[in-house]
Design a protein around this motif. Structure first.
Motif, mmCIF file in Angstrom:
data_model
loop_
_atom_site.group_PDB
_atom_site.id
_atom_site.type_symbol
_atom_site.label_atom_id
_atom_site.label_comp_id
_atom_site.label_asym_id
_atom_site.label_seq_id
_atom_site.Cartn_x
_atom_site.Cartn_y
_atom_site.Cartn_z
ATOM 1 N N LYS A 2 1.175 -1.309 -0.245
ATOM 2 C CA LYS A 2 -0.604 0.257 -0.115
ATOM 3 C C LYS A 2 1.163 1.356 -0.189
ATOM 4 O O LYS A 2 1.712 1.622 0.670
ATOM 5 C CB LYS A 2 -0.744 0.170 1.379
ATOM 6 N N CYS A 5 -1.834 6.260 3.011
ATOM 7 C CA CYS A 5 -2.728 4.894 3.632
ATOM 8 C C CYS A 5 -3.218 5.894 4.846
ATOM 9 O O CYS A 5 -4.204 5.883 4.935
ATOM 10 C CB CYS A 5 -1.233 4.311 5.095
ATOM 11 N N HIS A 51 -10.557 -0.322 1.317
ATOM 12 C CA HIS A 51 -9.421 -0.026 1.436
ATOM 13 C C HIS A 51 -8.561 1.118 0.653
ATOM 14 O O HIS A 51 -9.317 1.419 -0.760
ATOM 15 C CB HIS A 51 -8.697 -1.051 0.564
ATOM 16 N N HIS A 52 -7.889 2.142 0.382
ATOM 17 C CA HIS A 52 -7.068 3.391 -0.712
ATOM 18 C C HIS A 52 -6.387 2.455 -2.029
ATOM 19 O O HIS A 52 -5.600 2.140 -1.984
ATOM 20 C CB HIS A 52 -6.249 4.065 0.304
ATOM 21 N N GLU A 99 -2.901 -5.093 -3.334
ATOM 22 C CA GLU A 99 -2.419 -3.843 -3.171
ATOM 23 C C GLU A 99 -1.208 -3.682 -4.522
ATOM 24 O O GLU A 99 -0.835 -4.963 -4.447
ATOM 25 C CB GLU A 99 -2.106 -3.429 -2.474
ATOM 26 N N TRP A 378 -1.638 8.018 15.834
ATOM 27 C CA TRP A 378 -1.773 6.781 15.229
ATOM 28 C C TRP A 378 -1.089 6.327 16.061
ATOM 29 O O TRP A 378 -0.581 5.784 15.459
ATOM 30 C CB TRP A 378 -1.452 7.285 13.462
ATOM 31 N N ALA A 385 -7.324 -1.284 11.583
ATOM 32 C CA ALA A 385 -5.783 -1.135 10.758
ATOM 33 C C ALA A 385 -5.499 0.786 11.088
ATOM 34 O O ALA A 385 -4.785 1.339 10.812
ATOM 35 C CB ALA A 385 -6.501 -0.576 9.499
ATOM 36 N N TYR A 386 -7.172 1.758 11.876
ATOM 37 C CA TYR A 386 -6.859 2.535 12.139
ATOM 38 C C TYR A 386 -7.195 3.085 13.134
ATOM 39 O O TYR A 386 -8.701 3.280 13.701
ATOM 40 C CB TYR A 386 -7.758 3.609 10.888
ATOM 41 N N HIS A 628 8.922 3.276 9.013
ATOM 42 C CA HIS A 628 8.522 3.217 10.396
ATOM 43 C C HIS A 628 9.299 2.826 11.381
ATOM 44 O O HIS A 628 9.802 1.610 11.410
ATOM 45 C CB HIS A 628 7.798 2.135 9.149
ATOM 46 N N HIS A 645 1.939 9.127 2.872
ATOM 47 C CA HIS A 645 2.117 7.264 2.224
ATOM 48 C C HIS A 645 3.169 6.620 3.147
ATOM 49 O O HIS A 645 3.791 7.479 3.706
ATOM 50 C CB HIS A 645 3.364 7.822 0.680
ATOM 51 N N LEU A 646 3.416 5.085 2.346
ATOM 52 C CA LEU A 646 3.875 4.143 3.383
ATOM 53 C C LEU A 646 4.337 3.655 2.436
ATOM 54 O O LEU A 646 3.603 2.679 1.638
ATOM 55 C CB LEU A 646 2.883 3.391 4.638
#
Length: 1348
Positions: A2, A5, A51-52, A99, A378, A385-386, A628, A645-646
Motif C-alpha cells: 500500500k 495510507c 482500502h485506498h 495492493e 496513530w 487498521a486505523y 516506520h 504515504h507508506l
C-alpha cells in the motif's frame, strides 16, 4: 504494498464530494484531487473498513465538485469528474483487487459549459457511459463518453446544488437547487421541465431517489424522491403527481449535549444529507453530525441514531454494497454495516502533513502534525487498521512541528504557524496546555533536551520553557547571534542551525564547542545519526535551501576532542529544490532519508554518497519523512498533497524514471484554447499518464504553482524582503539609452553642446535626448515611445501618453473598439463634444451589458436620456422590478410600456411559482380574472378565498362557486374552519358550506375523545347495553334458535356465560341503570331542540339508534353558530358535499361530515341509517384503517337501524379492535393484522392505543362530554402497567391474566369486561358469514389469549 495510507479528506459543504458505483468502488473529491477506495474483507466480528486504491492528483485546476464511477471491465474503472474550472473529464484507472500499482490517465474531456462553473455531474443508471452535468446557470450537457459527443440543453435559469438520475426512467433527472427549489427534468430530445417542486424554505443540500418502484406512500406505484434542506427538514415527494407525501423535521440535539455539539446548530443553518437504501429505509444526517435511520413503513415512527462519529456536521452519505459510508467535518470516513451494526472509521487529512514523530517510550505511536489545525496520533500496533486519536481543542492554526518527551508518553509538544507552543496528552481528551507567550513568527522547531526541558524556535528567537507552566524565557546561547532556524539535541549537546547556513555545536550548558560549515543558506533540518562504533563520534545530517545534504562526523561534545571547524564528510546531491526534512533509517545506520520540495523522497547511502532509492509518489512538496518504527525498510512521508504515504525502500528505483513504458495510450484530445494554450497539465491538452499517483511529466521538476506555494509556506530568510512591484516606465527606450554607461552619457552631453550640428537633437541617433531638445525632438521621442507601447500591448502607458498629447478622442475610441472602456475614459469624452460622449456612452452600455453589469448599463443609458432603451435592457435580463420602477418614474403615466412590463413579469412569476406576486401584477393591470386564475393554482384556503372573491368581482358565477367550494373543502381538510365560514358568508351560492365547516369542527372535536377509547367502545358494545342486559335480544329475531359451528344454540351459550361469569351480569344491570339515567337527559335535550324548531313528540327512546345523539349534536352546533335552517338547505348541502373518493383519513372524515349533515336533516331514521351504511362501505373500500373509529363514532350502542343494517362492517371493526388489544397486551410483533374487509389495526404507541385519525386538534375546540352512557368519556381502559386507579376498581381475568378496567365515576358502579369475554361475545354475533381472513384472526386471538 500500500502506498497511500492516509488520503486527503472529502470536500466540505459539497453535495457530490462522495459517490460510489453501489457495489465495490468509492470515489471522493478532495480539493483538486480524486481518491478511489473500496471495502476491505474483515474477519467475523471485525469493524468494517476501506482500502485506498490510489489518488488522482491534479484532476482539475480548481476544486472538484462532483464525480461518478463505474467499472467497465475487470480491473478497469472509469471516473467522470467535474470542477469549478468548467471542465468535465473522463479518467481511466487500473485498479487491482490486490495492493499494487495504481495507474490512471485522462482519456477525454469537454468544455461545453464555457466559463461557467460546473455544479454537479451524474450518469444514467442504464447507460453509465452517458454523463450528465449541469453548471451554475442551469445548462445541462449530455456527454456520450464512448462516441465523444455532447448535447447542450438550457430549459430555465437554475442555481443547482445536486443532480441525480432516475433509476427507473431513462433521461429523467432530479435537480436540487437553492432557495428550496426542486426540479424533475426530462433530457430526451430538446428537454423539458416535468415538475417544479416547492416546499423547502432554504437551499436543498441533498436528494436521493427511492431504489424501487413502490406503493409505500400512495395507492399506485410512484417514483419517490427524498430531499434534505438547510431548513432542517426532510421531504419525500411523489414525482408523478408532484405531491409531498412526508415531511420530517430533523430532531434538535438534546439539551446539555456539549459545547462542541451545539456549536454546529447555534445560529447557523444545518447541512443535511440523505440516502435512500431500501423502499422503507432512509438514512440522513442529524443536526450535530449523527447518522439517522428513518423507517417509512411499519409501526415505527421517528428516527433512530446509528452513530455519532462526525462531531458537528455530516456532509455526504453513500451506499457501498451493504455498507453505508459517510463523511463529515471531522475529516474521516465512517463505514457502517447495517447487518452487524458495527461501525469503523478511516481517518483522512484536511491539510498538509507538516511533521512526523514517534514516541520513544511507545514506538508504535505516531504523531502527525497537520495543516488542518489538528494533531493525529496513530497507534500502529493496534488490532484495527486505523486506531487514531485527534487532538483539536485549543489549536487554532497549522501545526508545523511535533516532538515527544524522551521519557513520558503523556507529553507531546507542538508548534503552530501563529507562534503558539503547547504540550498535550493525546489520550486524556482534554485541551492542551499552551505557553502564555507566543513567538512573533511561526514555530519551526520544538525539541526536548535529554534532561526533559522544552525548547521552541522561531526565526530569530530560541525559548526555553518551564516544565510545569510552560512559561518561556530566551535561551542565552542563542541570544545575540544570527537568526536561528533549527535546533536538535544529540551527541552530548545540541546543534543550532542558522540562516546563513552555519551550524553551531553547543554543550548541554550552552557553550559553543565548534561549527560545521558547508551551507550558505537557511538550515531547514538537523538530524543526529546513530553513534559510530569506532571513535564514539556521531553523524550529523544537515539540510538547507541549498538543495543538497551534508553529513558531518561530530565527536562527543562533552569531551575535548571536538575541533572548532568541521568539514563535511560527504555531500549528497540530487535534489532539484530545497531539502525540507531528514531521517535516519533505524535498521540501516548508514542510510539517510531526505524529503524535498521537488516532490521526491530519496534514500542515501552516506558511505558511498549516492542515492539507493527515490520515491516519487507525491505531487506536491514533501515536508516530512520518518522510518516506520515497527516495519523495517518502510518509510512514512507526507507533504502538501494532504496525504501520508507508506512505502518500502527496496521497491523503489535508484533514479527518477524519465519515461514510463507499458502505459495505456490515451486518445487524442481537443487542442486547448485561450488561456490554456501553452500549458501542459494532467488532462489538459496532451494526456497525462501516471503511475502510483505520479505524473510522469512532472517527476523531475516541481510545478510552478506548487513551488510558489511551497516557497510562500517556508520561512523567509531575514533581510531577503521582497520589494513591492514597481510601475512600468513610460519611457522604456529613452531610459535604456540613457543607462548605457558613463561614456554614452558624456557623448549625449557633447551632442547637446554642439549647437547647429547635423546630428543635433532630433536625429535618429539622438532621439532619446529629445526631452532636452526642441519641440520637434520631443514629439519624435514621444512618437517612438508610443509605437513601442503599442507593439508591447501596454495599453495603460499608451493611454497616458495619448492624453499628454491631447488625443483624448483617439484614446477613447481605441478603448471602445477593444471593449476596454472605463468610467475614467468615459469621463474624458465630454472634452471632445456632447455627441461624442453620447456615442461612447452607448458603446459603454453595450460593453457593460455583455459583462452582465446590467444595472450600471441601464444607468449609463438613463444618463443619455435613453429611457426606452434602458427599460428594454433590463427586460432582456429579466429585471422586471427595476424595469417597472424606471418606466413608472421616467415615462408618461399612460405609456403602454407599464402594462407590457407587468404582463411579462406576471408570466415569469407564474412560471417560478410565485402566484401571489403574479396576482399583484394582474391586479395592477385591472385584470381580475387573470389574478383569480393564478391564485386558484394554490391549494391553501386563504388563496382560494381570494380567488373566489376576485371571480365574484368579474361576475362569473360558475367560477365563483367552484373556487368557493374548493375553499370550503380545503378549510376543512386543513382545520382552518374560520376561512370556510368567511367564504360561505361572502359567496351566497355556497352558504351551506358554513354548515359543513361547523359539522366538521364538531366531529373533529368528538374524535379526540373517541379515538383513544376504541377498546372501551368494543367492550361496551359487546356487553349488550340495550336496557335489558342481553346481547341476544339486540341481535334481532334471526339470532334466536340459530346454532354456531359447535352445535350449541344462542340460549345455551347464554346460560354458560351466566354460569361462568356472574360478575358480568351484575355489570350489565348496573349499566342498564346508568343508561336509563342518561336516556332521560337525552329526552330533555331533544325536547328542547325540537321545541326551538317547532317540532315535538320525537324524543329519543331507549330503543332508538345511538347515532341520533351525534346528529343532535350537529344541529345544536348549527344553532349555536347562528346558522338558520332554510327551506332548500338539504339541496344546498348536497351541492357542497365532498364527493371525491377519499384517499386519506382527512378526506374520509370530510366525506363523512358531508353525509352526517345530510343525515341530520332526514326525518326518517331508516333513510338516515341507509345513508350512513353507504358511508361505512365507502370507508371500507377507500381508507379501511379508519373503519373502527368511524364505527365507534356512528354506532355507540348496540341498537337501532344502523346497528342492524351495518352489521357486516361493524363486526370486522370490533374484531380488529380486539385483535389489536391482544397484540398490545402480550406481543411485540411488528405485523399489522387486517381483516378480510381490509381493516388495518392501528400501530402501538407508548400510550397504549394510537390514534387512527390524522385530524389534528385545534385551538379552542375541546371534546364534547354530553355523550350517551354507552360511549361516555368517563370510562378508560388500562392494562397491567397502568397501576391501580383510585377512580375505579380492577379485576384480573382468570383466562388471560390480564387486568382490564372500565373506571366509573362516583355515581356509577364500575363495569368489568375481560378481553376473553369480549371475544366470546363477538363469536355469538358471528353466526354466519365469517370470511376466511376473519377465521384466521379469530384463531390468532385464541392462541394469543392462551399464551397470555
Amino acid at each position: 504494498m500500500k502506498t497511500v495510507c492516509l488520503t486527503p479528506s472529502a470536500n466540505w459543504y459539497s453535495a457530490g464530494a462522495l459517490a460510489s458505483d453501489g457495489d465495490r468502488l468509492l470515489v471522493g473529491c478532495a480539493r483538486q484531487a480524486l481518491l478511489l477506495a473500496g471495502p476491505v474483507a474483515t474477519a467475523a466480528g471485525g469493524a468494517p473498513s476501506l482500502h485506498h486504491h490510489g489518488v488522482v492528483e491534479d484532476a482539475h485546476r480548481e476544486r472538484v465538485v462532483g464525480a461518478v464511477v463505474w467499472r467497465h471491465a475487470p480491473g478497469a474503472v472509469s471516473v467522470v469528474s467535474c470542477g469549478e474550472d468548467a471542465l468535465v473529464k473522463l479518467w481511466t484507472c487500473e485498479v487491482g483487487e490486490e495492493e499494487g500499482r495504481f495507474r490512471y490517465h485522462c482519456e477525454k474531456q469537454h468544455s461545453a459549459h464555457g466559463k461557467l462553473k460546473v455544479a454537479a455531474v451524474a450518469h444514467a443508471a442504464r447507460s453509465p457511459h452517458v454523463a450528465i452535468s449541469v453548471d451554475e446557470r442551469g445548462t445541462f450537457v449530455v456527454w456520450d463518453t464512448v462516441a465523444h459527443t455532447t448535447r447542450t440543453l438550457f430549459l430555465e435559469k437554475m442555481a443547482p446544488t445536486e443532480l441525480r438520475c432516475s433509476p427507473h426512467t431513462e433521461h429523467v433527472v432530479a435537480v436540487a437547487g437553492k432557495r428550496g427549489l426542486l426540479w424533475t427534468v426530462s433530457l430526451a430530445a430538446s428537454g423539458r421541465v416535468l415538475q417544479k417542486l416547492r416546499g423547502h424554505d432554504d437551499d436543498v443540500t441533498s436528494i436521493s431517489w427511492c431504489p424501487e418502484l413502490t406503493t409505500l406512500l400512495s395507492f399506485e406505484q410512484d417514483h419517490l424522491l427524498a430531499s434534505a434542506s438547510k431548513d432542517k427538514t426532510i421531504r419525500v415527494w411523489g414525482t408523478r403527481g408532484g405531491r409531498c407525501h412526508v415531511t420530517q423535521r430533523v430532531p434538535a440535539p438534546a439539551e446539555g449535549g456539549g459545547r462542541r455539539q451545539s456549536a454546529g446548530t447555534g445560529g447557523e443553518r444545518a447541512w443535511l444529507a440523505v440516502l435512500w437504501t431500501a423502499a422503507d429505509c432512509l438514512y440522513s444526517s442529524g443536526l450535530t453530525g449523527q447518522l439517522l435511520r428513518w423507517r417509512l413503513a411499519g409501526d415505527g415512527d421517528g428516527c433512530q441514531v446509528v452513530h455519532r462519529c462526525h462531531g458537528r456536521s455530516l456532509f455526504n452519505i453513500v451506499g457501498l454494497g451493504e455498507l453505508v459510508v459517510s463523511s463529515g467535518i471531522q475529516r474521516q470516513l465512517v463505514v457502517h454495516d447495517p447487518r452487524s451494526l458495527l461501525t469503523g472509521t478511516v481517518p483522512c487529512l484536511g491539510g498538509q502533513t507538516a511533521a512526523l514523530d514517534t514516541c520513544p517510550v511507545d514506538p508504535g505511536r505516531l504523531a502527525i502534525g497537520c495543516g488542518d489545525h489538528t494533531i493525529r496520533v496513530w497507534n500502529l500496533g493496534a488490532d484495527s487498521a486505523y486506531s487514531t486519536v485527534t487532538v483539536w481543542q485549543g489549536i487554532k492554526a497549522k501545526v508545523l512541528t511535533v516532538a515527544w518527551h524522551p521519557h513520558k508518553d503523556t507529553r507531546l509538544a507542538f508548534g503552530t504557524d501563529e507562534g503558539r507552543v503547547g504540550v498535550c496528552d493525546p489520550g486524556a481528551g482534554r485541551p492542551p496546555q499552551l505557553c502564555p507567550e507566543h513567538h512573533a513568527g511561526a514555530v519551526y522547531s520544538v525539541s526536548w533536551s535529554p534532561a526533559g526541558q522544552l525548547f521552541s524556535l522561531s526565526l530569530g528567537a530560541v525559548w526555553r520553557h518551564d516544565a510545569s507552566r510552560l512559561t518561556a524565557v530566551p535561551w542565552p546561547p542563542a541570544a545575540g547571534r544570527a537568526a536561528c532556524s533549527q535546533l536538535s539535541w544529540g551527541g552530548g549537546g545540541a546543534a543550532l542551525g542558522r540562516q546563513d547556513g552555519a551550524v553551531e555545536l553547543l554543550t548541554t550548558d550552552g557553550l559553543v564547542r565548534g561549527a560545521a560549515l558547508g551551507h550558505r543558506r537557511l538550515v531547514t533540518a538537523l538530524r543526529w545519526g546513530p553513534a559510530v562504533s569506532d571513535g564514539g563520534s556521531r553523524p550529523l545530517a544537515v539540510a538547507s535551501y541549498d538543495s543538497f545534504v551534508s553529513v558531518f562526523d561530530v565527536p562527543d561534545l562533552d569531551g575535548s576532542g571536538c575541533p572548532e571547524l568541521l568539514q563535511a564528510r560527504v555531500t549528497l546531491t540530487g535534489h532539484k529544490s530545497r531539502v525540507l526534512d531528514l531521517a535516519w533509517l533505524q535498521d540501516s545506520p548508514t542510510r539517510l532519508v531526505s524529503a524535498s520540495q521537488d516532490a521526491t523522497v530519496r534514500v542515501w547511502d552516506t558511505v558511498a554518497g549516492s542515492a539507493v532509492a527515490v520515491y516519487s509518489g507525491h505531487h506536491r512538496p514533501v515536508r516530512c519523512c520518518l522510518p516506520h518504527p515497527l516495519l523495517p525498510g518502510h518509510v512514512f512521508s507526507g507533504g502538501d498533497d494532504c496525504s501520508l504515504h507508506l512505502w518500502r525502500v527496496d521497491e523503489q528505483d535508484a533514479v527518477v524514471p524519465e519515461t514510463v513504458t507499458g502505459e495505456p495510450t490515451a486518445a487524442p484530445l481537443p487542442a486547448p484554447t485561450g488561456k490554456e494554450k501553452g500549458r501542459t497539465r494532467a488532462g489538459d491538452g496532451a494526456p497525462a499518464v501516471a503511475v502510483n499517483g505520479t505524473d510522469s511529466a512532472s517527476r523531475d521538476r516541481t510545478p510552478p504553482a506548487a513551488a510558489a506555494a511551497a516557497a510562500a509556506a517556508q520561512p523567509r530568510e531575514l533581510g531577503d524582503g521582497r520589494r513591492a512591484r514597481t510601475q512600468r516606465s513610460l519611457f522604456p527606450l529613452s531610459g535604456a539609452a540613457e543607462n548605457r554607461g558613463k561614456a554614452h552619457s558624456q557623448a549625449d552631453l557633447e551632442h547637446l553642446m554642439a549647437a547647429g550640428d547635423d546630428s543635433a537633437p532630433g536625429g535618429d541617433g539622438w532621439s532619446h535626448v529629445g526631452l532636452f531638445g526642441n519641440d520637434a525632438a520631443l514629439r519624435d521621442m514621444v512618437d517612438k515611445e508610443m509605437r513601442h507601447h503599442e507593439a508591447q500591448k501596454s495599453s495603460a502607458q499608451l493611454l497616458h501618453m495619448s492624453l499628454w498629447r491631447g488625443d483624448a478622442a483617439a484614446v477613447v475610441r481605441a478603448a471602445a473598439a477593444e471593449a476596454l472602456l472605463t468610467d475614467e475614459l468615459l469621463a474624458l469624452a465630454p472634452m471632445v463634444s456632447y455627441r461624442f460622449w453620447e456615442e461612447m456612452s452607448l458603446k459603454y452600455a453595450e460593453q457593460l451589458e455583455n459583462s452582465k453589469e446590467c444595472l450600471k448599463a441601464s444607468s449609463v443609458l438613463l444618463a443619455c436620456h435613453k429611457v426606452s432603451e434602458a427599460v428594454a435592457l433590463l427586460l432582456r435580463h429579466s429585471l422586471y422590478r427595476e424595469a417597472l420602477c424606471v418606466s413608472r418614474l421616467r415615462l408618461a403615466p399612460d405609456d403602454p410600456s407599464h402594462g407590457r412590463i407587468l404582463r411579462l413579469w406576471a408570466d415569469q412569476l407564474t412560471t417560478e411559482g410565485n402566484m401571489e406576486q403574479a396576482a399583484k401584477c394582474y391586479l395592477s393591470l385591472g385584470d381580475w380574472a387573470a389574478a383569480a386564475g393564478v391564485l386558484s393554482r394554490r391549494s391553501d384556503p386563504g388563496s382560494l378565498r381570494l380567488a373566489a372573491r376576485l371571480w365574484a368581482r368579474t361576475g362569473d358565477r360558475t367560477q365563483t362557486r367552484a373556487l368557493a367550494l374548493l375553499c370550503v373543502h380545503a378549510s376543512c381538510l386543513r382545520a382552518e374552519w374560520d376561512v370556510g365560514l368567511a367564504v360561505a358568508r361572502e359567496v351566497p351560492v355556497v352558504v351551506a358550506g358554513a354548515h359543513l365547516c361547523v359539522a366538521h369542527r364538531t366531529v373533529t372535536a368528538e374524535l379526540e375523545t373517541t379515538k383513544h377509547r376504541l377498546y372501551e367502545w368494543a367492550a361496551r358494545l359487546l356487553s349488550g347495553e340495550d336496557g335489558t342486559g342481553s346481547t341476544e335480544q339486540t341481535t334481532g329475531d334471526g339470532m334466536d334458535g340459530k346454532s354456531d359451528d359447535s352445535g350449541k344454540s344462542a340460549e345455551e351459550r347464554e346460560k354458560e356465560r351466566e354460569g361462568s361469569s356472574a360478575e358480568s351480569g351484575q355489570q350489565e344491570s348496573v349499566t342498564g341503570k346508568e343508561k336509563s339515567s342518561d336516556e332521560q337527559q337525552r329526552v330533555k335535550y331533544d325536547e328542547k331542540a325540537v321545541g326551538e324548531e317547532g317540532r315535538d313528540a320525537t324524543a329519543v327512546s331507549s330503543q332508538e339508534d345511538g347515532t341520533e345523539w351525534l346528529l343532535a349534536q350537529l344541529r345544536h352546533a348549527w344553532r349555536t353558530a347562528g346558522l338558520e335552517q332554510q327551506e332548500d338547505l338539504q339541496q344546498n348541502l348536497q351541492e357542497v358535499a365532498y364527493r371525491t373518493i377519499p384517499t386519506s383519513p382527512k378526506q374520509l372524515w370530510l366525506a363523512a361530515c358531508s353525509e352526517l349533515c345530510l343525515a341530520a336533516l332526514e326525518s326518517d331514521p331508516a333513510v338516515s341509517a341507509a345513508r350512513l351504511v353507504k358511508l361505512l362501505a365507502l370507508c371500507q373500500q377507500s381508507v379501511p384503517s379508519q373503519l373502527p373509529l368511524l364505527c365507534a363514532l356512528l354506532v355507540p350502542s348496540p341498537r337501532g337501524c344502523l346497528w342492524e343494517t351495518g352489521r357486516k362492517y361493524i363486526l370486522p371493526a370490533l374484531l380488529s379492535v380486539l385483535h389489536q388489544k391482544a397484540h398490545l397486551a402480550g406481543s411485540d410483533s411488528s405485523a399489522t393484522p387486517s381483516s378480510s374487509n381490509g381493516v388495518k389495526v392501528a400501530p402501538s404507541s407508548a400510550a397504549g392505543e394510537q390514534s387512527q385519525c390524522d385530524t389534528s386538534p385545534t385551538d379552542g375546540i375541546s371534546a364534547n362530554t354530553d355523550r350517551p352512557s354507552s360511549v361516555s368519556t368517563r370510562g378508560s381502559v388500562t392494562s397491567d402497567n397502568a397501576g391501580d386507579d383510585p377512580r375505579g376498581s380492577s379485576a384480573t381475568n382468570s383466562d388471560t391474566g390480564t387486568k382490564t378496567v372500565i373506571s366509573g365515576t362516583a355515581d356509577a358502579a364500575p363495569a368489568e369486561v375481560s378481553l376473553s369475554e369480549c371475544v366470546r361475545r363477538l363469536e355469538l354475533l358471528y353466526v354466519s358469514g365469517r370470511t376466511q381472513e376473519e377465521e384466521r384472526m379469530f384463531s390468532e386471538l385464541s392462541a394469543r389469549l392462551k399464551a397470555l
